[in-house]
Structure formats: C-alpha cells, structure tokens
Motif scaffolding. Structure first.
Motif, PDB file in Angstrom:
ATOM      1  N   ILE A   2       0.839  -1.199   0.000  1.00  0.00           N
ATOM      2  CA  ILE A   2       0.000   0.000   0.000  1.00  0.00           C
ATOM      3  C   ILE A   2       0.875   1.250   0.000  1.00  0.00           C
ATOM      4  N   SER A   3       2.061   1.150   0.559  1.00  0.00           N
ATOM      5  CA  SER A   3       2.969   2.290   0.683  1.00  0.00           C
ATOM      6  C   SER A   3       3.683   2.557  -0.639  1.00  0.00           C
ATOM      7  N   GLU A   4       3.564   3.776  -1.150  1.00  0.00           N
ATOM      8  CA  GLU A   4       4.227   4.108  -2.412  1.00  0.00           C
ATOM      9  C   GLU A   4       5.746   3.981  -2.325  1.00  0.00           C
ATOM     10  N   PRO A   5       6.415   4.478  -1.276  1.00  0.00           N
ATOM     11  CA  PRO A   5       7.871   4.265  -1.206  1.00  0.00           C
ATOM     12  C   PRO A   5       8.251   2.792  -1.176  1.00  0.00           C
ATOM     13  N   LEU A  27       0.640   1.365   7.718  1.00  0.00           N
ATOM     14  CA  LEU A  27      -0.300   2.422   8.075  1.00  0.00           C
ATOM     15  C   LEU A  27       0.095   3.783   7.507  1.00  0.00           C
ATOM     16  N   GLN A  28       1.366   4.024   7.265  1.00  0.00           N
ATOM     17  CA  GLN A  28       1.746   5.246   6.548  1.00  0.00           C
ATOM     18  C   GLN A  28       1.155   5.229   5.144  1.00  0.00           C
ATOM     19  N   GLY A  29       1.210   4.068   4.490  1.00  0.00           N
ATOM     20  CA  GLY A  29       0.590   3.942   3.176  1.00  0.00           C
ATOM     21  C   GLY A  29      -0.912   4.119   3.246  1.00  0.00           C
ATOM     22  N   ALA A  63     -10.038   7.314   7.287  1.00  0.00           N
ATOM     23  CA  ALA A  63     -11.070   6.267   7.235  1.00  0.00           C
ATOM     24  C   ALA A  63     -10.521   5.001   6.601  1.00  0.00           C
ATOM     25  N   PHE A  64      -9.687   5.155   5.584  1.00  0.00           N
ATOM     26  CA  PHE A  64      -9.079   4.007   4.916  1.00  0.00           C
ATOM     27  C   PHE A  64      -8.170   3.259   5.891  1.00  0.00           C
ATOM     28  N   ALA A  65      -7.368   3.997   6.675  1.00  0.00           N
ATOM     29  CA  ALA A  65      -6.465   3.375   7.636  1.00  0.00           C
ATOM     30  C   ALA A  65      -7.237   2.671   8.740  1.00  0.00           C
ATOM     31  N   ARG A  66      -8.293   3.289   9.201  1.00  0.00           N
ATOM     32  CA  ARG A  66      -9.099   2.662  10.254  1.00  0.00           C
ATOM     33  C   ARG A  66      -9.755   1.382   9.733  1.00  0.00           C
TER      34      ARG A  66
END
Length: 267
Positions: free
Chosen positions: A43-46, A187-189, A196-199
């Motif tokens: 999910i994380s771009e980096p 969770l950074q991603g 809301a997406f992270a939750r």
C-alpha cells in the motif's frame, strides 16, 4: 509579393479542411495487462518504488468478502536468523468468524521483469488471480477495464480449502512478534489514502497479538524518526481489534525480559 500571398492562399483553400479523427473508445497502445492488489506494505508508495524502481501510481480499492480469505498476521519473515517477525497475509476464515472485505490498492505492473521483482520480494507468498468482479474502487479513480488482477497469499494456503478448515499457518509468538516498524509502513501507506481508509484496514485485519515489539529506531521519541508516529499510535490505540493488544506493546528491553527470557527459562 502580393501574388505570392494570393497563390499560397489559393493552395490552402484548394487543400480543404484539415483531416480529423474520432478516437472515442480507443485506448492508448502498450498499456499494462497485469495488476497487483497490495494489502500490506505494498500500500505504501515508497515501499512499492523500492521494488519497481519507478513511481507506481495506485488506486485505493477493496476485495469483496466473497473472495473467501481474510487479512491476518500469519506470514513469517526473517526466519533465516532464527528470529524474525510476523507480517500480514491472507487466510481462510475460522469457524465462527464473520466474512471480511480487504482494503488495499491496485497498481499496474509494467512487464514480466517487474512482476518477477515483486515475486522475489514476496518470496514467502505465491501469486493468485482475483476475479475483477470482486474488486471495487473506493475513491474517485477507476479500476482498469481489462487485464488480470493478482494478489499474494502465503504459501501455506490451499485456495480450495473450505472456510472453517485450518490453514497450514502459524500465529505470532515470542520469536516472531508483530513489529512496529512493519506496521508503520503499512499504516503510513494507508493514511496517505485517508484516516477512514487506515481505520478500515485495522478493523479488517485479524490476529493482532500480545507479542508486539516496539522496534522503532527511537521508540521513546518515535516522532524523531518515524513520520506520522503519533497518528498511527492514536489509530492503533482507538481501533479494535488492534487496541486491546496495542496496550501490550513493549520496548525491546522489556519485550526481551517478558517474552524471550521467559521462553528460555528452564521448566
């Protein structure tokens, strides 16, 4: 000179209007035909960029509960050293568990070489195809109209196994805990797509564990090295099923004293 302009005007008039074309409905050539659904660190771009070596734009999306698997902490990493951590993977629902959707991102894979790079990265998993009808976009961006969507599942998963039957997977333990540095990347991603997406990601992840190691570079001053540490901790502390286990997260020295030394003590 006047004759020259007049002659040029006559030539232009004789040639008629410029040709035009209607390209409606036509896609651009050489578009990707394979896409990955990432539900953890992808999910994380980096994190994606570290594998693809190029910026890869992703679409926030969700896999339907009809896919039959749930996201859980069931994939082990770092096993070669005899100790490691437990990462997110997918497993079948156990008896009594409710079906769950899985949120994540869909992103294109450029070619076979790039796909091979992701396969190597996900060495403890195997890639399986997802019916595109089971994938929905959750933001304003649309999903690709054609092509195949793939997802990584742990190698211990039998895709033909019925819900309620156990998978050949193991849960976190003292030697293979949840580690905060991994959870931070996920969770950074997720936070890049909104709170809301992270939750939702936390709420739809199973098997949070009391074996939880705070391995941040500066765990007592997390904001110094870990971007969004405060936002991440607030989410984890306030969202079940993580919250009840988050209270048991320990700094390295306390984790070793409570879990590793206890495990090594003679019985």
């Amino acid at each position: 000179m006047l004759w020259g302009f007049a002659g040029l005007a006559g030539l232009v008039a004789a040639s008629g209007p410029a040709a035009a074309g209607d390209f409606w409905g036509e896609g651009l050539p050489d578009q990707p035909t394979d896409f990955l659904f990432g539900y953890g660190t992808l999910i994380s771009e980096p994190s994606r960029t570290s594998t693809s070596r190029r910026q890869v734009v992703a679409v926030p999306a969700r896999v339907s509960a009809q896919f039959g698997l749930v996201r859980a902490f069931v994939a082990r990493g770092g096993a070669r050293s005899g100790a490691g951590f437990t990462a997110m993977g997918l497993r079948h629902r156990r008896e009594g568990e409710e079906p769950s959707s899985i949120n994540g991102v869909v992103f294109p894979v450029r070619d076979a070489e790039e796909m091979a790079a992701f396969d190597r990265r996900e060495g403890g998993y195997r890639r399986v195809e997802v019916d595109p009808a089971l994938v929905e976009a959750v933001g304003w961006q649309g999903l690709p109209r054609s092509g195949r969507v793939w997802i990584y599942v742990p190698k211990g998963i039998d895709m033909n196994r019925e819900a309620g039957a156990p998978d050949d997977l193991v849960l976190p333990d003292a030697a293979f805990p949840l580690v905060q540095s991994y959870i931070d990347v996920v969770l950074q991603g997720a936070l890049a797509e909104g709170g809301a997406f992270a939750r939702e990601l936390i709420e739809t992840t199973f098997d949070w564990s009391p074996f939880w190691l705070d391995d941040r570079p500066t765990p007592r001053r997390p904001w110094a090295e870990t971007e969004q540490a405060g936002a991440i901790d607030r989410l984890l502390a306030s969202t079940e099923p993580a919250a009840s286990q988050f209270r048991k997260r320990l700094y390295p020295e306390l984790y070793a004293a409570r879990h590793l030394m206890d495990a090594a003590a003679p019985r």
